[in-house]
Design an enzyme around this catalytic site. Structure first.
Site, PDB file in Angstrom:
ATOM      1  CB  ILE A  30       0.891  -1.059  -0.780  1.00  0.00           C
ATOM      2  CG1 ILE A  30       2.586  -0.680   0.068  1.00  0.00           C
ATOM      3  CG2 ILE A  30       1.551   0.301  -1.614  1.00  0.00           C
ATOM      4  CD1 ILE A  30       3.627  -1.950  -0.566  1.00  0.00           C
ATOM      5  CG  ASP A  75     -11.565 -12.263  -7.258  1.00  0.00           C
ATOM      6  OD1 ASP A  75     -10.486 -12.292  -7.210  1.00  0.00           O
ATOM      7  OD2 ASP A  75     -11.694 -13.841  -6.991  1.00  0.00           O
ATOM      8  CG  ASN A 102      -2.133  -2.456  -4.178  1.00  0.00           C
ATOM      9  OD1 ASN A 102      -0.559  -1.790  -3.592  1.00  0.00           O
ATOM     10  ND2 ASN A 102      -2.746  -2.828  -3.647  1.00  0.00           N
ATOM     11  CB  SER A 157       8.217  -6.224  -6.715  1.00  0.00           C
ATOM     12  OG  SER A 157       8.760  -6.281  -5.976  1.00  0.00           O
ATOM     13  CE1 TYR A 170       4.623 -10.007  -4.993  1.00  0.00           C
ATOM     14  CE2 TYR A 170       6.716  -9.911  -5.249  1.00  0.00           C
ATOM     15  CZ  TYR A 170       5.839  -9.633  -4.651  1.00  0.00           C
ATOM     16  OH  TYR A 170       5.687  -7.911  -4.962  1.00  0.00           O
ATOM     17  N   PRO A 200       8.005  -0.676  -5.070  1.00  0.00           N
ATOM     18  CG  PRO A 200       6.113  -1.143  -4.692  1.00  0.00           C
ATOM     19  CD  PRO A 200       6.938  -1.722  -5.843  1.00  0.00           C
TER      20      PRO A 200
HETATM   21  N1  LIG Z   1       4.615  -4.489   1.118  1.00  0.00           N
HETATM   22  C1  LIG Z   1       5.646  -4.712  -0.159  1.00  0.00           C
HETATM   23  O1  LIG Z   1       6.592  -5.300   0.360  1.00  0.00           O
HETATM   24  C2  LIG Z   1       6.121  -4.530  -1.604  1.00  0.00           C
HETATM   25  C3  LIG Z   1       7.147  -4.307  -2.185  1.00  0.00           C
HETATM   26  C4  LIG Z   1       6.968  -4.511  -3.251  1.00  0.00           C
HETATM   27  C5  LIG Z   1       6.073  -4.676  -3.865  1.00  0.00           C
HETATM   28  N2  LIG Z   1       4.569  -4.192  -3.064  1.00  0.00           N
HETATM   29  C6  LIG Z   1       3.402  -4.940  -4.323  1.00  0.00           C
HETATM   30  O2  LIG Z   1       2.465  -3.893  -3.757  1.00  0.00           O
HETATM   31  C7  LIG Z   1       1.481  -4.532  -3.575  1.00  0.00           C
HETATM   32  C8  LIG Z   1       0.627  -4.147  -1.969  1.00  0.00           C
HETATM   33  O3  LIG Z   1       1.481  -4.247  -1.557  1.00  0.00           O
HETATM   34  P1  LIG Z   1       0.807  -5.167   0.146  1.00  0.00           P
HETATM   35  O4  LIG Z   1       2.338  -5.079   1.169  1.00  0.00           O
HETATM   36  O5  LIG Z   1      -0.160  -3.742   1.042  1.00  0.00           O
HETATM   37  O6  LIG Z   1       0.193  -6.358   0.233  1.00  0.00           O
HETATM   38  P2  LIG Z   1      -0.975  -6.854   0.968  1.00  0.00           P
HETATM   39  O7  LIG Z   1      -0.936  -8.884   0.574  1.00  0.00           O
HETATM   40  O8  LIG Z   1      -1.397  -6.791   2.183  1.00  0.00           O
HETATM   41  O9  LIG Z   1      -2.357  -6.661   0.584  1.00  0.00           O
HETATM   42  C9  LIG Z   1      -3.279  -7.667  -0.998  1.00  0.00           C
HETATM   43  C10 LIG Z   1      -4.174  -5.994  -0.588  1.00  0.00           C
HETATM   44  O10 LIG Z   1      -4.985  -6.836  -1.778  1.00  0.00           O
HETATM   45  C11 LIG Z   1      -5.923  -7.852  -1.663  1.00  0.00           C
HETATM   46  N3  LIG Z   1      -6.517  -8.597  -2.964  1.00  0.00           N
HETATM   47  C12 LIG Z   1      -5.692 -10.078  -2.744  1.00  0.00           C
HETATM   48  N4  LIG Z   1      -6.553 -10.869  -3.713  1.00  0.00           N
HETATM   49  C13 LIG Z   1      -7.582 -10.028  -4.546  1.00  0.00           C
HETATM   50  C14 LIG Z   1      -8.158 -10.436  -5.443  1.00  0.00           C
HETATM   51  N5  LIG Z   1      -7.639 -11.161  -5.834  1.00  0.00           N
HETATM   52  N6  LIG Z   1      -9.001  -9.799  -5.852  1.00  0.00           N
HETATM   53  C15 LIG Z   1      -8.970  -8.462  -4.692  1.00  0.00           C
HETATM   54  N7  LIG Z   1      -7.804  -7.968  -3.840  1.00  0.00           N
HETATM   55  C16 LIG Z   1      -7.461  -8.785  -3.646  1.00  0.00           C
HETATM   56  C17 LIG Z   1      -5.714  -8.175  -0.191  1.00  0.00           C
HETATM   57  O11 LIG Z   1      -7.300  -8.509   0.268  1.00  0.00           O
HETATM   58  C18 LIG Z   1      -4.748  -7.262   0.273  1.00  0.00           C
HETATM   59  O12 LIG Z   1      -6.116  -6.218   1.079  1.00  0.00           O
HETATM   60  C19 LIG Z   1       1.054  -5.969  -3.949  1.00  0.00           C
HETATM   61  O13 LIG Z   1       0.794  -5.925  -5.511  1.00  0.00           O
HETATM   62  C20 LIG Z   1       2.538  -6.217  -3.598  1.00  0.00           C
HETATM   63  O14 LIG Z   1       3.448  -7.542  -4.555  1.00  0.00           O
HETATM   64  C21 LIG Z   1       4.859  -4.973  -1.744  1.00  0.00           C
END
Ligand SMILES: NC(=O)c1ccc[n+]([C@@H]2O[C@H](COP(=O)([O-])OP(=O)(O)OC[C@H]3O[C@@H](n4cnc5c(N)ncnc54)[C@H](O)[C@@H]3O)[C@@H](O)[C@H]2O)c1
Length: 264
Positions: A30, A75, A102, A157, A170, A200
């Site tokens: 995302i 980080d 995000n 979420s 989570y 989302p």
């Molecule tokens: N995809 C879904 O269905 C969904 C639904 C609701 C909410 N979300 C939320 O949206 C956001 C993005 O989701 P996604 O599907 O792209 O997730 P994803 O797991 O594919 O990507 C997460 C990103 O965060 C980075 N990350 C993790 N820990 C980190 C840290 N300590 N410092 C910096 N970067 C870090 C990872 O390297 C990765 O690039 C998240 O917060 C997730 O909880 C996703």
């Protein structure tokens, strides 16, 4: 061009041109789509990501498209790393307009009943998903307060109102993020800083994950008013809107973008 692409290209908002937008965790999924959308709308996305290889690759995609982007290894669980990133952005651009919290521990999580979650995994999820956004918000405040303008968008979420089982850490983390949104909005309103949450629904990205089985995917789609899989592009309009001048009087809100699976 499919319907989703057409929709995201025709969006009209007050311009984001020249705005500097930090998007944490924008190396994939995302966040990657958000970074590209900010760039397309004239803003400069800062890809604040732990995985530097992915971050560089997103920045290169944007630059190859003739737009600006910066990748900075960050980080969000580490205050020193965040301070370093924010100082570098402020020194380079002299402004930080938008923070999209995000980054999260999400696609790597295993589904387990809550009594099977190891304590260290519980603490790690809260550290990244709750403490991370808190630390990032603290770090950008001086620049936003200086400008008397800022937008913080917390990516929570739609699984929270659903109370989805088997990843309690989570759900707890995203629920906390929503609560933080309400309080931060109250504290920051006088400074011209709007804080909102985007929730989302189950959003299908290029990353495979274990938290949604194919059967669950079909069930989720069946619950939606719009019966197709949600993509990151479906969230773009809302994140840009929440980052724009259009939301000067809209703060402390949670916007659910889940194809109408839930109603609040
Ligand atoms: N995809 C879904 O269905 C969904 C639904 C609701 C909410 N979300 C939320 O949206 C956001 C993005 O989701 P996604 O599907 O792209 O997730 P994803 O797991 O594919 O990507 C997460 C990103 O965060 C980075 N990350 C993790 N820990 C980190 C840290 N300590 N410092 C910096 N970067 C870090 C990872 O390297 C990765 O690039 C998240 O917060 C997730 O909880 C996703």
């Amino acid at each position: 061009m499919n319907a989703t692409d057409r929709n995201s290209q025709n969006l009209v908002f007050p311009s984001l041109s020249g705005r500097v937008a930090i998007v944490t965790g924008a190396g994939q999924g995302i966040g990657r789509v958000f970074a590209k959308a900010f760039a397309k709308s004239g803003a400069i996305p800062v890809i604040a990501e732990r995985n530097m290889k992915n971050a560089e690759s997103v920045a290169q995609e944007i630059v190859a498209d003739g737009r600006q982007a910066v990748a900075i290894e960050t980080d969000v669980a580490d205050p020193t790393s965040i301070q370093r990133m924010v100082a570098a952005v402020d020194a380079r651009f002299g402004r930080i307009d938008v923070l999209v919290n995000n980054a999260g521990l999400f696609s790597t999580l295993e589904m387990r009943s809550f009594d099977q979650i190891p304590l260290e995994e519980w603490e790690r999820v809260l550290r990244v998903n709750v403490t991370g956004p808190f630390l990032c918000a603290c770090a950008v405040l001086p620049a936003m307060k200086r400008a008397k303008w800022g937008r913080i968008v917390n990516i929570a979420s739609a699984a929270v109102p659903l109370g989805r089982p088997n990843y309690l850490h989570y759900i707890a983390s995203k629920s906390a993020l929503q609560g933080m949104t309400y309080s931060m909005a109250r504290e920051l309103g006088p400074d011209g800083i709007a804080v909102n949450s985007l929730l989302p629904g189950a959003t299908f990205t290029e990353i495979e994950r274990k938290t949604v089985t194919p059967q669950q995917k079909e069930r989720i789609i069946g619950m939606q008013c719009i019966p197709r899989a949600e993509t990151p592009e479906d969230l773009v309009g809302t994140v840009l809107f929440l980052s724009s001048d259009a939301t000067g009087f809209l703060t402390g809100q949670s916007i659910v973008v889940d194809g109408g699976a839930t109603h609040r």
